[in-house]
Design a protein around this motif. Structure first.
Motif, PDB file in Angstrom:
ATOM      1  N   TYR A 156      80.371 -12.316  15.629  1.00  0.00           N
ATOM      2  CA  TYR A 156      79.793 -13.359  14.601  1.00  0.00           C
ATOM      3  C   TYR A 156      78.843 -12.840  13.308  1.00  0.00           C
ATOM      4  N   LYS A 157      79.091 -13.352  12.535  1.00  0.00           N
ATOM      5  CA  LYS A 157      78.425 -12.868  11.026  1.00  0.00           C
ATOM      6  C   LYS A 157      77.034 -13.588  10.859  1.00  0.00           C
ATOM      7  N   GLY A 158      76.069 -12.924  10.992  1.00  0.00           N
ATOM      8  CA  GLY A 158      74.723 -13.552  10.690  1.00  0.00           C
ATOM      9  C   GLY A 158      74.304 -13.357   9.083  1.00  0.00           C
ATOM     10  N   ILE A 159      74.200 -14.430   8.535  1.00  0.00           N
ATOM     11  CA  ILE A 159      73.835 -14.478   7.240  1.00  0.00           C
ATOM     12  C   ILE A 159      72.363 -14.870   6.671  1.00  0.00           C
ATOM     13  N   ALA A 160      71.652 -15.336   7.524  1.00  0.00           N
ATOM     14  CA  ALA A 160      70.225 -15.471   7.580  1.00  0.00           C
ATOM     15  C   ALA A 160      69.457 -15.901   8.556  1.00  0.00           C
ATOM     16  N   PHE A 161      68.191 -15.644   8.594  1.00  0.00           N
ATOM     17  CA  PHE A 161      67.151 -16.154   9.607  1.00  0.00           C
ATOM     18  C   PHE A 161      66.457 -17.187   9.045  1.00  0.00           C
ATOM     19  N   TRP A 162      66.292 -18.266   9.690  1.00  0.00           N
ATOM     20  CA  TRP A 162      65.525 -19.376   9.577  1.00  0.00           C
ATOM     21  C   TRP A 162      64.371 -19.702  10.408  1.00  0.00           C
ATOM     22  N   ASP A 163      63.229 -19.784   9.905  1.00  0.00           N
ATOM     23  CA  ASP A 163      61.844 -20.220  10.625  1.00  0.00           C
ATOM     24  C   ASP A 163      61.950 -21.689  11.277  1.00  0.00           C
ATOM     25  N   ASN A 164      61.411 -21.767  12.408  1.00  0.00           N
ATOM     26  CA  ASN A 164      60.819 -22.926  12.869  1.00  0.00           C
ATOM     27  C   ASN A 164      59.433 -22.703  13.077  1.00  0.00           C
ATOM     28  N   GLY A 165      58.906 -22.289  14.233  1.00  0.00           N
ATOM     29  CA  GLY A 165      57.369 -21.933  14.615  1.00  0.00           C
ATOM     30  C   GLY A 165      57.384 -21.714  15.865  1.00  0.00           C
ATOM     31  N   PHE A 166      56.095 -21.480  16.273  1.00  0.00           N
ATOM     32  CA  PHE A 166      55.662 -21.004  17.688  1.00  0.00           C
ATOM     33  C   PHE A 166      55.850 -21.892  18.450  1.00  0.00           C
ATOM     34  N   LYS A 167      56.236 -21.700  19.858  1.00  0.00           N
ATOM     35  CA  LYS A 167      56.487 -22.720  20.829  1.00  0.00           C
ATOM     36  C   LYS A 167      55.030 -23.089  21.609  1.00  0.00           C
ATOM     37  N   GLU A 227      59.175 -26.336  26.896  1.00  0.00           N
ATOM     38  CA  GLU A 227      58.312 -25.492  26.037  1.00  0.00           C
ATOM     39  C   GLU A 227      58.928 -25.887  24.408  1.00  0.00           C
ATOM     40  N   ASN A 228      58.281 -25.947  23.429  1.00  0.00           N
ATOM     41  CA  ASN A 228      59.177 -25.955  22.166  1.00  0.00           C
ATOM     42  C   ASN A 228      58.259 -26.114  21.011  1.00  0.00           C
ATOM     43  N   THR A 229      58.683 -26.175  19.952  1.00  0.00           N
ATOM     44  CA  THR A 229      57.777 -26.263  18.650  1.00  0.00           C
ATOM     45  C   THR A 229      57.196 -27.656  18.366  1.00  0.00           C
ATOM     46  N   LEU A 230      56.309 -27.701  17.684  1.00  0.00           N
ATOM     47  CA  LEU A 230      55.449 -28.968  17.415  1.00  0.00           C
ATOM     48  C   LEU A 230      56.365 -30.093  16.886  1.00  0.00           C
ATOM     49  N   SER A 231      57.393 -29.497  15.963  1.00  0.00           N
ATOM     50  CA  SER A 231      58.294 -30.289  15.186  1.00  0.00           C
ATOM     51  C   SER A 231      59.315 -31.021  16.099  1.00  0.00           C
ATOM     52  N   ASN A 232      59.623 -30.274  17.155  1.00  0.00           N
ATOM     53  CA  ASN A 232      60.829 -30.620  18.147  1.00  0.00           C
ATOM     54  C   ASN A 232      60.033 -31.432  18.834  1.00  0.00           C
ATOM     55  N   ILE A 233      58.992 -31.308  19.553  1.00  0.00           N
ATOM     56  CA  ILE A 233      58.181 -32.172  20.556  1.00  0.00           C
ATOM     57  C   ILE A 233      57.735 -33.399  19.890  1.00  0.00           C
ATOM     58  N   TYR A 234      57.566 -33.569  18.624  1.00  0.00           N
ATOM     59  CA  TYR A 234      57.234 -34.787  17.875  1.00  0.00           C
ATOM     60  C   TYR A 234      58.552 -35.355  17.495  1.00  0.00           C
ATOM     61  N   ARG A 287      60.273 -20.544   4.788  1.00  0.00           N
ATOM     62  CA  ARG A 287      59.022 -19.632   5.339  1.00  0.00           C
ATOM     63  C   ARG A 287      57.649 -20.291   4.780  1.00  0.00           C
ATOM     64  N   ALA A 288      57.953 -20.598   3.608  1.00  0.00           N
ATOM     65  CA  ALA A 288      56.771 -21.226   2.931  1.00  0.00           C
ATOM     66  C   ALA A 288      56.293 -22.875   3.519  1.00  0.00           C
ATOM     67  N   HIS A 289      57.296 -23.394   4.002  1.00  0.00           N
ATOM     68  CA  HIS A 289      57.151 -24.743   4.538  1.00  0.00           C
ATOM     69  C   HIS A 289      57.047 -25.066   6.132  1.00  0.00           C
ATOM     70  N   ALA A 290      57.602 -24.219   6.804  1.00  0.00           N
ATOM     71  CA  ALA A 290      57.841 -24.493   8.413  1.00  0.00           C
ATOM     72  C   ALA A 290      56.575 -24.766   8.905  1.00  0.00           C
ATOM     73  N   LYS A 291      55.550 -23.520   8.652  1.00  0.00           N
ATOM     74  CA  LYS A 291      54.292 -23.958   9.316  1.00  0.00           C
ATOM     75  C   LYS A 291      53.701 -25.119   8.950  1.00  0.00           C
ATOM     76  N   GLU A 292      53.576 -25.565   7.694  1.00  0.00           N
ATOM     77  CA  GLU A 292      52.986 -26.953   7.148  1.00  0.00           C
ATOM     78  C   GLU A 292      53.781 -28.032   7.917  1.00  0.00           C
ATOM     79  N   LEU A 293      55.184 -27.962   8.064  1.00  0.00           N
ATOM     80  CA  LEU A 293      55.761 -29.194   8.810  1.00  0.00           C
ATOM     81  C   LEU A 293      55.278 -29.344  10.045  1.00  0.00           C
ATOM     82  N   ASN A 294      55.167 -27.989  10.763  1.00  0.00           N
ATOM     83  CA  ASN A 294      54.831 -28.149  12.381  1.00  0.00           C
ATOM     84  C   ASN A 294      53.431 -28.772  12.483  1.00  0.00           C
ATOM     85  N   ASN A 295      52.371 -28.135  11.517  1.00  0.00           N
ATOM     86  CA  ASN A 295      51.015 -28.684  11.449  1.00  0.00           C
ATOM     87  C   ASN A 295      50.981 -30.474  11.406  1.00  0.00           C
TER      88      ASN A 295
END
Ligand code: LMR
Length: 352
Positions: A156-167, A227-234, A287-295
């Motif tokens: 598999y070719k990995g072309i980027a890492f994307w953030d979500n947040g802490f679980k 267990e999941n991120t806040l964005s998935n839980i919501y 990276r600039a927005h994931a945390k704010e989305l989860n909050n």
């Protein structure tokens, strides 16, 4: 005279070419904007991008942004069709579909990748990252390189890492503060060996179900929690079925964007560059927005008053770290000494 005309013609063509390739079209923000006339590309490419989460989550929004950017950068010659919410495949089915060429881009959570490359269990070690800065250092540094090299060897070719947040941990039985509170409870987790062992180590049970089934297994009481991120839980309504949530930040949930190397090699190089450039821009945006989305999702869960929220203190984290420490020794063999040393370096840098 003939020579002078040839030179002038040559200069004019050069200037026009430089204008189009170098500075891009007026409506394009890309430095690799594609002019199909100049490079002789007349084939339209449609890339199917499958993911399992809701559109209003970090990954859902990032995928939509990527689709928009790539259209702009290639003047519509590359189109991305999005299939969110697992409408086509579950996270594990996506790997197979990618190999068959039924879809072209997937964005699995790290824990899902562990079934294809055990080295990725490294990112499932509990309390590995304290904050987003450490996560970024890992993605951008040697840890990220080692993981991408490793998954490449698995095809598999990995072309980027994307953030979500802490679980975070939710359950329906009692508030979870100390490790003893979790004893005897059952949790849905993603299919990663390190996650099963994490729960087992503190006397709980972990079972796996595809993401799309989590709401039902919680509602039907098949497991006590998840267990999941806040964005998935919501966004998936898990909180509606869970009385308690502990903000534990015990694991980081991020994604790797994967393509099939064979399919990738069929794309013209200029499109590969456009895709890579768009991916990089989206990663930075996320990276600039994931945390704010989860909050934002945390506030929504809190204002529903359906779930009692407890925030784990630093002292309590120390207790959890102590209880879960044996996993680090156990997994060094699986993830390899080099990767483990790189992770330890991040831990040490944090303490300096
Ligand atoms: C899951 O729990 O399966 C999810 O976190 C998946 C995802 O892609 O976010």
């Amino acid at each position: 005279m003939k020579g002078v005309i040839t030179i002038i013609t040559f200069l004019c063509v050069g200037i026009i070419t430089a204008f189009y390739i170098g500075f891009g079209f007026p409506n394009s923000s890309s430095s690799v904007a594609v002019d199909e006339e100049l490079v002789g590309l007349h084939e339209k490419y449609t890339l199917k991008f499958s993911h399992v989460v809701a559109k209003n989550t970090p990954k859902g929004l990032a995928a939509a942004y990527f689709a928009e950017l790539i259209k702009e950068k290639t003047n519509g010659w590359v189109e991305v069709q999005l299939f969110p919410n697992g409408v086509l495949y579950s996270a594990q089915e996506e790997f197979e579909a990618l190999k068959k060429g039924d879809i072209h881009i997937i964005a699995p959570a790290f824990s899902e990748v562990t079934l294809h490359d055990r080295k990725w269990t490294a990112l499932d070690l509990p309390y590995l990252f304290d904050n987003e800065i450490m996560v970024e250092q890992a993605f951008e540094g040697r840890v990220g390189d080692l993981l991408l090299e490793s998954i490449e060897q698995k095809g598999y070719k990995g072309i980027a890492f994307w953030d979500n947040g802490f679980k975070q941990i939710t359950n329906n039985v009692r508030p979870i503060v100390y490790p003893e509170d979790i004893k005897g409870l059952s949790f849905r987790v993603m299919p990663s060996d390190a996650l099963f062992k994490t729960y087992r180590t503190v006397g709980a049970k972990a079972v796996t179900f595809p993401f799309n089934e989590v709401y039902n297994v919680l509602r039907d009481g098949i497991v006590d929690g998840q267990e999941n991120t806040l964005s998935n839980i919501y966004s998936k309504g898990f909180y509606q079925q869970q009385k308690y949530m502990t903000i534990s930040n015990h694991n980081y949930l991020g994604y790797v964007i994967l393509v099939d190397p064979e399919f990738w090699s069929t794309l013209p190089e200029i499109y590969q560059m456009s895709i890579q450039e768009a991916m990089n821009e989206v990663s930075i945006w996320l990276r600039a927005h994931a945390k704010e989305l989860n909050n934002d999702m945390l506030h929504r869960i809190a204002s529903s008053s359906l779930t009692e929220i407890y925030e784990q203190s630093e002292e309590e984290k120390v207790e959890w770290r102590k209880a879960l420490k044996p996993l680090y020794d156990e997994y060094e063999f699986i993830i390899g000494r080099e990767l483990m040393e790189e992770l330890r370096k991040l831990q040490i840098e944090k303490e300096l």
